[in-house]
Design an enzyme around this catalytic site. Sequence first.
Site, PDB file in Angstrom:
ATOM      1  N   ASP A 114      64.631 -36.456  53.750  1.00 27.73           N
ATOM      2  CA  ASP A 114      65.235 -37.675  54.255  1.00 27.73           C
ATOM      3  C   ASP A 114      66.169 -37.394  55.434  1.00 27.73           C
ATOM      4  O   ASP A 114      67.164 -36.674  55.276  1.00 27.73           O
ATOM      5  CB  ASP A 114      66.029 -38.334  53.119  1.00 27.73           C
ATOM      6  CG  ASP A 114      66.134 -39.831  53.267  1.00 27.73           C
ATOM      7  OD1 ASP A 114      65.839 -40.331  54.358  1.00 27.73           O
ATOM      8  OD2 ASP A 114      66.521 -40.493  52.290  1.00 27.73           O
ATOM      9  N   ASP A 115      65.846 -37.933  56.594  1.00 25.25           N
ATOM     10  CA  ASP A 115      66.721 -37.825  57.772  1.00 25.25           C
ATOM     11  C   ASP A 115      66.916 -36.401  58.284  1.00 25.25           C
ATOM     12  O   ASP A 115      68.009 -36.041  58.734  1.00 25.25           O
ATOM     13  CB  ASP A 115      68.105 -38.424  57.492  1.00 25.25           C
ATOM     14  CG  ASP A 115      68.090 -39.938  57.450  1.00 25.25           C
ATOM     15  OD1 ASP A 115      66.998 -40.522  57.490  1.00 25.25           O
ATOM     16  OD2 ASP A 115      69.181 -40.545  57.385  1.00 25.25           O
ATOM     17  N   ASP A 132      61.188 -38.437  57.227  1.00 25.11           N
ATOM     18  CA  ASP A 132      60.885 -39.819  57.589  1.00 25.11           C
ATOM     19  C   ASP A 132      61.432 -40.129  58.974  1.00 25.11           C
ATOM     20  O   ASP A 132      60.937 -40.959  59.694  1.00 25.11           O
ATOM     21  CB  ASP A 132      61.391 -40.814  56.541  1.00 25.11           C
ATOM     22  CG  ASP A 132      62.860 -40.654  56.204  1.00 25.11           C
ATOM     23  OD1 ASP A 132      63.502 -39.692  56.667  1.00 25.11           O
ATOM     24  OD2 ASP A 132      63.381 -41.502  55.462  1.00 25.11           O
ATOM     25  N   HIS A 133      62.493 -39.499  59.372  1.00 22.57           N
ATOM     26  CA  HIS A 133      63.027 -39.589  60.722  1.00 22.57           C
ATOM     27  C   HIS A 133      64.149 -38.583  60.884  1.00 22.57           C
ATOM     28  O   HIS A 133      64.525 -37.925  59.950  1.00 22.57           O
ATOM     29  CB  HIS A 133      63.471 -41.010  61.083  1.00 22.57           C
ATOM     30  CG  HIS A 133      64.246 -41.729  60.017  1.00 22.57           C
ATOM     31  ND1 HIS A 133      65.588 -41.807  60.030  1.00 22.57           N
ATOM     32  CD2 HIS A 133      63.832 -42.367  58.902  1.00 22.57           C
ATOM     33  CE1 HIS A 133      65.993 -42.488  58.955  1.00 22.57           C
ATOM     34  NE2 HIS A 133      64.946 -42.832  58.258  1.00 22.57           N
ATOM     35  N   HIS A 186      60.352 -45.400  49.411  1.00 16.97           N
ATOM     36  CA  HIS A 186      61.728 -45.862  49.287  1.00 16.97           C
ATOM     37  C   HIS A 186      61.790 -46.720  48.029  1.00 16.97           C
ATOM     38  O   HIS A 186      60.944 -47.566  47.816  1.00 16.97           O
ATOM     39  CB  HIS A 186      62.131 -46.672  50.520  1.00 16.97           C
ATOM     40  CG  HIS A 186      63.599 -46.957  50.563  1.00 16.97           C
ATOM     41  ND1 HIS A 186      64.505 -46.054  51.055  1.00 16.97           N
ATOM     42  CD2 HIS A 186      64.305 -48.014  50.137  1.00 16.97           C
ATOM     43  CE1 HIS A 186      65.720 -46.562  50.943  1.00 16.97           C
ATOM     44  NE2 HIS A 186      65.625 -47.749  50.387  1.00 16.97           N
ATOM     45  N   CYS A 246      64.176 -45.563  56.700  1.00 14.91           N
ATOM     46  CA  CYS A 246      63.462 -44.990  55.541  1.00 14.91           C
ATOM     47  C   CYS A 246      62.259 -45.792  55.063  1.00 14.91           C
ATOM     48  O   CYS A 246      61.144 -45.284  54.996  1.00 14.91           O
ATOM     49  CB  CYS A 246      64.400 -44.844  54.352  1.00 14.91           C
ATOM     50  SG  CYS A 246      65.633 -43.585  54.583  1.00 14.91           S
TER      51      CYS A 246
END
Length: 492
Positions: free
Chosen positions: A45-46, A334-335, A138, A84
């Site tokens: 995540d991130d 996800d980013h 998510h 997300c």
Amino acid sequence: MPPPRTGRGLLWLGLVLSSVCVALGSETQADSTTDGLNVLLIIVDDLRPSLGCYGDKLVRSPNIDQLASHSLLFQNAFAQQAVCAPSRVSFLTGRRPDTTRLYDFNSYWRVHAGNFSTIPQYFKENGYMTMSVGKVFHPGISSNHTDDSPYSWSFPPYHPSSEKYENTKTCRGPDGELHANLLCPVDVLDVPEGTLPDKQSTEQAIQLLEKMKTSASPFFLAVGYHKPHIPFRYPKEFQKLYPLENITLAPDPEVPDGLPPVAYNPWMDIRQREDVQALNISVPYGPIPVDFQQKIRQSYFASVSYLDTQVGRLLSTLDDLQLANSTIIAFTSDHGRQSMDLVELVSLFPTLAGLAGLQVPPRCPVPSFHVELCREGKNLLKHFRFRDLEEDPYLPGNPRELIAYSQYPRPADIPQWNSDKPSLKDIKIMGYSIRTIDYRYTVWVGFNPDEFLANFSDIHAGELYFVDSDPLQDHNMYNDSQGGDLFQLLMP
Ligand SMILES: *[C@@H]1O[C@H](CO)[C@@H](O)[C@H](O)[C@H]1NC(C)=O
Ligand SMILES: *[C@@H]1O[C@H](CO)[C@@H](O)[C@H](O)[C@H]1NC(C)=O
Ligand SMILES: *[C@@H]1O[C@H](CO)[C@@H](O)[C@H](O)[C@H]1NC(C)=O
Ligand SMILES: *[C@@H]1O[C@H](CO)[C@@H](O)[C@H](O)[C@H]1NC(C)=O
Ligand SMILES: *[C@@H]1O[C@H](CO)[C@@H](O)[C@H](O)[C@H]1NC(C)=O
């Protein structure tokens, strides 16, 4: 004698508008597309490319670097929306946000857009045991409160019991009290349940792998890690890897002069944390005090190193169980943020299917709301054709193929409380962005959320940055260019 098995795979890094990260790895000989290969999909995540394998000199990520060293590492992979739920639904269904119609957290694509198949669902329907651990979809409405069960998974997904404490008062402040802080190095023995979500997820994933060792069917195991997403709640020993005096500041901490206000993210999510609130930072442009900037970076890097140890435990379990040579490993975020191959996360679906020897879903017609199984991304299998990655000449094909698309919604032209995460009904503007080898081009256009329609003749602002001369995207050249024509030419 079978050909020697060389460790290799894909590592894939995503990046968007101003935030992303992804990686795909396989320990198997990818050119053999053998039936029955297992899949381990690690979703972080991130995570931006603050990793040794992406050339970061400060960050310690030995396990991910090791995976990358025998993987195909994508230097330029882009998420389709840097939020997300929309990002995950997009890459897990292989459809762009304009097809899933999810730009926020508040709808379930199967009833809202179309009954699209997902990557795990496709593997399940092809005889795989599919399993979800941690944050894959998510949670919440965007996966029907069930992580898209029963469609995607062979049995109910696992969520770590300690994830409910992530945003609660478990961070010990200088006053000795517990707070809900952004910066949250913890003594793991001291936190509720004596553990952290990502540790629990690793333990669960290891147990599942042990069970799979003797399984007759191949497995698809998705493991979703929470860190380094905020808050930075991680075992405090990882902080020692990053003494504050060694932490540099971002190379371009100022808000660029030519940045249109609609493009600015006022990071409201960060401001809500107790330690950040106490700083009384002006909205929307800050600045964040320099010493706090350093502390944020320190805790981000420490969270990445903590994540790396979890990935290390998973990978050594694969080795110990002798599953490494029969398992495709995909590692993605996800980013996050970062630059050779332009790829999009939406291509993960056809690529994993192709690597596992399954039929690659056909290209989607336009529109494709009524088609359950098709792909909007590309099958990147050709990237794996080469026996020795070092010699992979990577010849770009049709330049038109080398474009990545992303988008981001906004509620207003100037930054406001809900600019980072507007609900669908509040979306007034959509930023559509293309990244080519040479430039990043974005137009912010009017958007009607009832009709899901973007109006490209209603341009609110534009951005154009040249990759070579301005890698950090600080000098917006839009007003100096005939950009609009360019965009029309390149729209998918
Ligand atoms: C959606 O797809 C799932 C999985 O293929 C199927 O079980 C279900 O019946 C479909 N729903 C509709 C409304 O078509
Ligand atoms: C979503 O969940 C609800 C409640 O569990 C269920 O009744 C409904 O059928 C689910 N939607 C789909 C498309 O499966
Ligand atoms: C911090 O920087 C100093 C000076 O460059 C270096 O000697 C030291 O190894 C660094 N410490 C860590 C933990 O990276
Ligand atoms: C916060 O900052 C504003 C102006 O930036 C100032 O007026 C106010 O007094 C500050 N509040 C505190 C508690 O420091
Ligand atoms: C994987 O390696 C193990 C031992 O290292 C070996 O027993 C097994 O046959 C190999 N599997 C494949 C598919 O090559």
